[in-house]
Design a protein around this motif. Structure first.
Motif, PDB file in Angstrom:
ATOM      1  N   UNK A  98       0.854  -1.188   0.000  1.00  0.00           N
ATOM      2  CA  UNK A  98       0.000   0.000   0.000  1.00  0.00           C
ATOM      3  C   UNK A  98       0.882   1.226   0.000  1.00  0.00           C
ATOM      4  N   UNK A  99       0.383   2.309  -0.598  1.00  0.00           N
ATOM      5  CA  UNK A  99       1.172   3.533  -0.578  1.00  0.00           C
ATOM      6  C   UNK A  99       1.364   4.005   0.852  1.00  0.00           C
ATOM      7  N   UNK A 100       2.516   4.592   1.121  1.00  0.00           N
ATOM      8  CA  UNK A 100       2.800   5.061   2.480  1.00  0.00           C
ATOM      9  C   UNK A 100       1.973   6.289   2.814  1.00  0.00           C
ATOM     10  N   UNK A 101       1.467   6.383   4.028  1.00  0.00           N
ATOM     11  CA  UNK A 101       0.845   7.649   4.410  1.00  0.00           C
ATOM     12  C   UNK A 101       1.903   8.742   4.421  1.00  0.00           C
ATOM     13  N   UNK A 102       1.493   9.959   4.120  1.00  0.00           N
ATOM     14  CA  UNK A 102       2.449  11.062   3.989  1.00  0.00           C
ATOM     15  C   UNK A 102       3.330  11.191   5.228  1.00  0.00           C
ATOM     16  N   UNK A 103       2.758  10.946   6.399  1.00  0.00           N
ATOM     17  CA  UNK A 103       3.538  11.133   7.630  1.00  0.00           C
ATOM     18  C   UNK A 103       4.707  10.152   7.739  1.00  0.00           C
ATOM     19  N   UNK A 104       4.684   9.089   6.915  1.00  0.00           N
ATOM     20  CA  UNK A 104       5.770   8.117   6.958  1.00  0.00           C
ATOM     21  C   UNK A 104       6.862   8.406   5.931  1.00  0.00           C
ATOM     22  N   UNK A 105       6.761   9.498   5.205  1.00  0.00           N
ATOM     23  CA  UNK A 105       7.802   9.838   4.246  1.00  0.00           C
ATOM     24  C   UNK A 105       8.771  10.811   4.937  1.00  0.00           C
ATOM     25  N   UNK A 106       9.975  10.341   5.259  1.00  0.00           N
ATOM     26  CA  UNK A 106      10.894  11.117   6.101  1.00  0.00           C
ATOM     27  C   UNK A 106      11.180  12.521   5.563  1.00  0.00           C
ATOM     28  N   UNK A 107      11.356  12.624   4.255  1.00  0.00           N
ATOM     29  CA  UNK A 107      11.719  13.920   3.694  1.00  0.00           C
ATOM     30  C   UNK A 107      10.622  14.955   3.924  1.00  0.00           C
ATOM     31  N   UNK A 108       9.378  14.524   3.781  1.00  0.00           N
ATOM     32  CA  UNK A 108       8.263  15.451   3.984  1.00  0.00           C
ATOM     33  C   UNK A 108       8.176  15.872   5.445  1.00  0.00           C
ATOM     34  N   UNK A 109       8.487  14.969   6.347  1.00  0.00           N
ATOM     35  CA  UNK A 109       8.472  15.312   7.775  1.00  0.00           C
ATOM     36  C   UNK A 109       9.527  16.363   8.083  1.00  0.00           C
ATOM     37  N   UNK A 110      10.686  16.239   7.442  1.00  0.00           N
ATOM     38  CA  UNK A 110      11.760  17.216   7.657  1.00  0.00           C
ATOM     39  C   UNK A 110      11.290  18.600   7.239  1.00  0.00           C
ATOM     40  N   UNK A 111      10.634  18.657   6.090  1.00  0.00           N
ATOM     41  CA  UNK A 111      10.159  19.947   5.599  1.00  0.00           C
ATOM     42  C   UNK A 111       9.181  20.545   6.604  1.00  0.00           C
TER      43      UNK A 111
END
Ligand code: HEC
Length: 115
Positions: A98-111
């Motif tokens: 399944x596609x990852x929820x946005x909160x699990x994408x490390x780069x987006x969390x950094x931003x």
């Protein structure tokens, strides 16, 4: 000889009845009948299709949907893809992550942290 029979055994689905779909065949069909054109090679969805990887669907739900789609998706008749083939496609879709929820994408969390 022994080697060949071992390979054949390893390739057989474990404990699956005749009605269980083959994910390997489903992968081929997913491309052949064109599901990938709208849903993407990984079922991630695309310009034209919804994401289908990780959907909580049963095989019967998928078959019903493909025969009578609710929206813009074209209907597939039995002539184009049989129920049996759709079970294989279903088995293949089940193997897709399944596609990852946005909160699990490390780069987006950094931003986000920087904001
Ligand atoms: C021409 C583009 C297109 C093709 C080809 C296509 N789909 Fe779709 N599909 C869509 C669209 C758009 C949706 C979103 C709902 C709708 O408009 O029907 C969808 C929705 C779905 C859904 C329901 C998703 C949900 O959220 O419930 C399933 C399951 C599905 N498609 C499976 C397939 C399978 C299996 C194939 C190949 C046999 C396929 N689709 C081929 C465009 C397509």
């Amino acid at each position: 000889m022994l080697f060949l029979s071992t390979v054949a055994l390893a390739a057989a689905p474990q404990g699956a009845g005749p009605e269980a779909g083959s994910a390997a065949n489903g992968k081929v069909l997913f491309r052949k009948v064109g599901c990938f054109e709208c849903h993407g090679y990984a079922g991630q969805g695309g310009r034209a299709g919804a994401p289908i990887a990780g959907l909580p669907l049963r095989a019967q739900d998928l078959i019903r949907y493909v025969r009578h789609p609710a929206g813009e998706m074209p209907a597939y008749t039995e002539k184009v893809v049989s129920d049996r083939e759709l079970e294989d496609i279903y088995a293949y879709i089940r193997t897709l992550p399944s596609p990852k929820p946005v909160k699990d994408i490390p780069l987006l969390n950094k931003i986000k942290e920087r904001q």
